[in-house]
Design an enzyme around this catalytic site. Structure first.
Site, PDB file in Angstrom:
ATOM      1  N   ASP A 123       0.773  -1.166   0.221  1.00  0.00           N
ATOM      2  CA  ASP A 123      -0.301   0.081  -0.426  1.00  0.00           C
ATOM      3  C   ASP A 123       1.178   1.593  -0.117  1.00  0.00           C
ATOM      4  OD1 ASP A 123       0.856   0.147   2.652  1.00  0.00           O
ATOM      5  OD2 ASP A 123      -0.705   0.016   3.807  1.00  0.00           O
TER       6      ASP A 123
ATOM      7  N   ASP B   3       1.536   4.503   2.219  1.00  0.00           N
ATOM      8  CA  ASP B   3       0.984   5.402   3.769  1.00  0.00           C
ATOM      9  C   ASP B   3       1.460   6.740   3.548  1.00  0.00           C
ATOM     10  OD1 ASP B   3       0.829   2.650   4.768  1.00  0.00           O
ATOM     11  OD2 ASP B   3       2.650   2.344   4.461  1.00  0.00           O
TER      12      ASP B   3
ATOM     13  N   ASP C  33      -3.466   4.589   3.178  1.00  0.00           N
ATOM     14  CA  ASP C  33      -3.356   4.841   4.109  1.00  0.00           C
ATOM     15  C   ASP C  33      -3.327   6.257   4.273  1.00  0.00           C
ATOM     16  OD1 ASP C  33      -4.133   2.489   4.885  1.00  0.00           O
ATOM     17  OD2 ASP C  33      -2.594   1.956   5.936  1.00  0.00           O
TER      18      ASP C  33
HETATM   19  P1  8DG Z   1       4.079  -1.915   3.245  1.00  0.00           P
HETATM   20  O1  8DG Z   1       2.908  -1.295   3.055  1.00  0.00           O
HETATM   21  O2  8DG Z   1       5.116  -1.545   2.194  1.00  0.00           O
HETATM   22  O3  8DG Z   1       4.397  -3.990   2.574  1.00  0.00           O
HETATM   23  O4  8DG Z   1       5.028  -2.831   4.353  1.00  0.00           O
HETATM   24  P2  8DG Z   1       4.575  -1.494   5.044  1.00  0.00           P
HETATM   25  O5  8DG Z   1       4.264  -0.159   5.142  1.00  0.00           O
HETATM   26  O6  8DG Z   1       5.745  -1.878   6.698  1.00  0.00           O
HETATM   27  O7  8DG Z   1       3.057  -1.753   6.506  1.00  0.00           O
HETATM   28  P3  8DG Z   1       2.247  -1.703   6.483  1.00  0.00           P
HETATM   29  O8  8DG Z   1       1.348  -2.383   6.875  1.00  0.00           O
HETATM   30  O9  8DG Z   1       1.422  -0.289   5.846  1.00  0.00           O
HETATM   31  O10 8DG Z   1       2.486  -0.439   8.165  1.00  0.00           O
HETATM   32  C1  8DG Z   1       2.918   0.863   7.762  1.00  0.00           C
HETATM   33  C2  8DG Z   1       3.345   1.323   9.131  1.00  0.00           C
HETATM   34  O11 8DG Z   1       1.971   1.557   9.578  1.00  0.00           O
HETATM   35  C3  8DG Z   1       3.665  -0.119  10.365  1.00  0.00           C
HETATM   36  O12 8DG Z   1       5.003   0.738  10.837  1.00  0.00           O
HETATM   37  C4  8DG Z   1       3.122  -0.711  11.091  1.00  0.00           C
HETATM   38  C5  8DG Z   1       2.248   1.684  11.147  1.00  0.00           C
HETATM   39  N1  8DG Z   1       0.785   0.969  11.136  1.00  0.00           N
HETATM   40  C6  8DG Z   1      -0.442  -0.174  10.879  1.00  0.00           C
HETATM   41  N2  8DG Z   1      -1.482   0.326  12.020  1.00  0.00           N
HETATM   42  C7  8DG Z   1      -1.338   0.727  12.697  1.00  0.00           C
HETATM   43  C8  8DG Z   1      -1.883   1.109  13.559  1.00  0.00           C
HETATM   44  O13 8DG Z   1      -3.093   1.451  13.722  1.00  0.00           O
HETATM   45  N3  8DG Z   1      -1.095   2.244  14.945  1.00  0.00           N
HETATM   46  C9  8DG Z   1      -0.209   2.312  15.030  1.00  0.00           C
HETATM   47  N4  8DG Z   1       0.632   3.314  15.400  1.00  0.00           N
HETATM   48  N5  8DG Z   1       0.718   2.355  13.488  1.00  0.00           N
HETATM   49  C10 8DG Z   1      -0.324   0.989  12.282  1.00  0.00           C
HETATM   50  O14 8DG Z   1      -0.401  -0.396   9.078  1.00  0.00           O
HETATM   51 MN    MN Z   2       2.825   0.358   3.899  1.00  0.00          MN
HETATM   52 MN    MN Z   3      -0.505   0.464   5.738  1.00  0.00          MN
END
Ligand code: 8DG
Ligand code: MN
Ligand code: MN
Length: 402
Positions: free
Chosen positions: A204, A206, A326
């Protein structure tokens, strides 16, 4: 005192947040195997086992050389009996029987395909499997009720299981910037998650959104989402108040600030590169993610029966594709914590919190850092300051790939 023969080859600190872990990994065979077992444990809701495998994998990721003998592992932290057995199996027999049998088990394959649907977690997948649903075809035929997220997830399954490229992330960033500029000039967006850590692809994109004047960010999320919606950029969106667990793990009640912290889980409709009219020098042919393609052919055997389905499945005929995005809005006073918390990796975050709690008697969240001994919140305007508060050497995003 350590005698000469027992001397450790590499000294690796035991918390991942004390280590510099880049994307270069000389032990992918071993870490892929351990990650698969971690994933299997997480999908089976055995989180403790999952974390143990993730920690073991992270230690191997931090090593500067490829491991070829068990003796090289002496003195390394986080390698439990189970992980050591798996590593030994691979070093001696090229593959781990446990990993191979897990990988090919019907249960694991079904859990993976079903949780590959946006909005479907391990618990739902487990329930469906018990009801005899193992793949997308069976799910579509089953008549089970899907919520709005799951409907969108199923509809855009192939797109959402295809990795997002950095170029696509940049294109999304442009759109989000435009949205923010239109509704609140001088609000700022920051790319977080894996792309901030230097990854070239992700599941995704972020973003953190803030405004340099405290309070100006209030009410921003609904406006940004409305703008995106009005421009036709959203296939799905759900804005939630910040109400997840970590708000409660700090002492006392969350400050009123915390109610301002909003996020949006969304699916963007992104025009394909040729439609966006970017440079012709860039590769215009999208290669399908091999894992996604493999999973699709093995598990979703539904023939494209009617035209709607054909349209959804034959992504080459479409001018756009679905991308998970996100969005998080943070007040500037919490921005450093939000940035640290949303940059990841997930294990790095978990280890930061464990370090804070166990080693420093502090509680870290993506809103704040609370010092339990001084009974007060510690302010920080940058990630560097947070590391300093925690008594840790600063680790830049590109070295948080634990
Ligand atoms: P990717 O998308 O490249 O596959 O990996 P990523 O970017 O490392 O993973 P991600 O699932 O998109 O999550 C990115 C960061 O966001 C991860 O460090 C954790 C954080 N995160 C969530 N959900 C929540 C939450 O509910 N609370 C907080 N504080 N952080 C969160 O994904
Ligand atoms: Mn991500
Ligand atoms: Mn994410």
């Amino acid at each position: 005192q350590i005698n000469e023969a027992e001397a450790v080859l590499f000294s690796v600190p035991s918390y991942a947040c004390q280590r510099r872990t880049t994307l270069d990994n000389c032990n992918t065979t071993l870490t892929d195997a351990l990650s698969l077992l971690a994933e299997n444990a997480e999908l089976s809701e055995e989180d403790g086992r999952g974390v143990a495998f993730r920690r073991a994998a992270a230690v191997l990721k931090a090593l500067p050389v490829r491991v070829t003998a068990m003796s090289q592992l002496k003195g390394l932290p986080c390698l439990g009996d189970h992980s050591l057995r798996v590593i030994k199996d691979i070093l001696e027999n090229e593959a781990s029987s446990e990993v191979e049998s897990t990988k090919h088990s019907e249960r694991f394959k079904a859990l993976k395909v079903l949780t590959g649907i946006f909005g479907v977690g391990p618990r739902t997948a487990e329930r469906w499997i018990r009801e005899g649903i193992h793949n997308l075809h069976q799910l579509r035929e089953s008549g089970v009720t899907l919520n709005r997220a799951q409907q969108a997830g199923l509809e855009h399954y192939d797109d959402l299981n295809q990795q997002v490229t950095k170029a696509e992330a940049d294109a999304i960033a442009e759109i989000v910037q435009k949205a923010v500029d239109s509704v609140l000039p001088s609000a700022q967006i920051t790319l977080a998650g894996g792309f901030r850590r230097g990854k070239q692809t992700g599941h995704d994109v972020d973003f953190l959104i803030t405004h340099p004047e405290e309070g100006r960010e209030v009410g921003l999320m609904p406006k940004v989402v409305s703008w995106l919606e009005s421009q036709g950029f959203l296939l799905y969106q759900k804005v939630t108040r910040n109400s997840y667990l970590e708000v409660n793990d700090g002492p006392g009640r969350p400050s009123s600030n915390m109610d301002r912290f909003e996020r949006c889980f969304s699916i963007f409709k992104l025009a394909k590169r040729e439609e966006r009219g970017t440079k012709v020098t860039e590769n215009t042919v999208k290669t399908k993610d091999s894992v996604g393609a493999h999973m699709h052919s093995e598990t979703d055997q539904s023939p494209p029966s009617h035209s709607h389905e054909l349209d959804q499945h034959d992504s080459t005929n479409r001018r756009w594709r679905a991308v998970r995005v996100d969005l998080v809005v943070s007040p500037i006073s919490q921005f450093a914590f939000a940035l640290l918390g949303w940059t990841g990796s997930k294990l790095f975050e978990r280890e930061l919190r464990r370090w804070a709690g166990h080693e420093k008697a502090m509680s870290l969240s993506s809103h704040a850092l609370y010092d339990n001994k001084q009974s007060r919140y510690l302010r920080a305007a940058s990630e560097e300051e947070i590391f300093t508060h925690l008594g840790l050497e600063y680790i830049p995003p590109s070295e948080r790939n634990a």
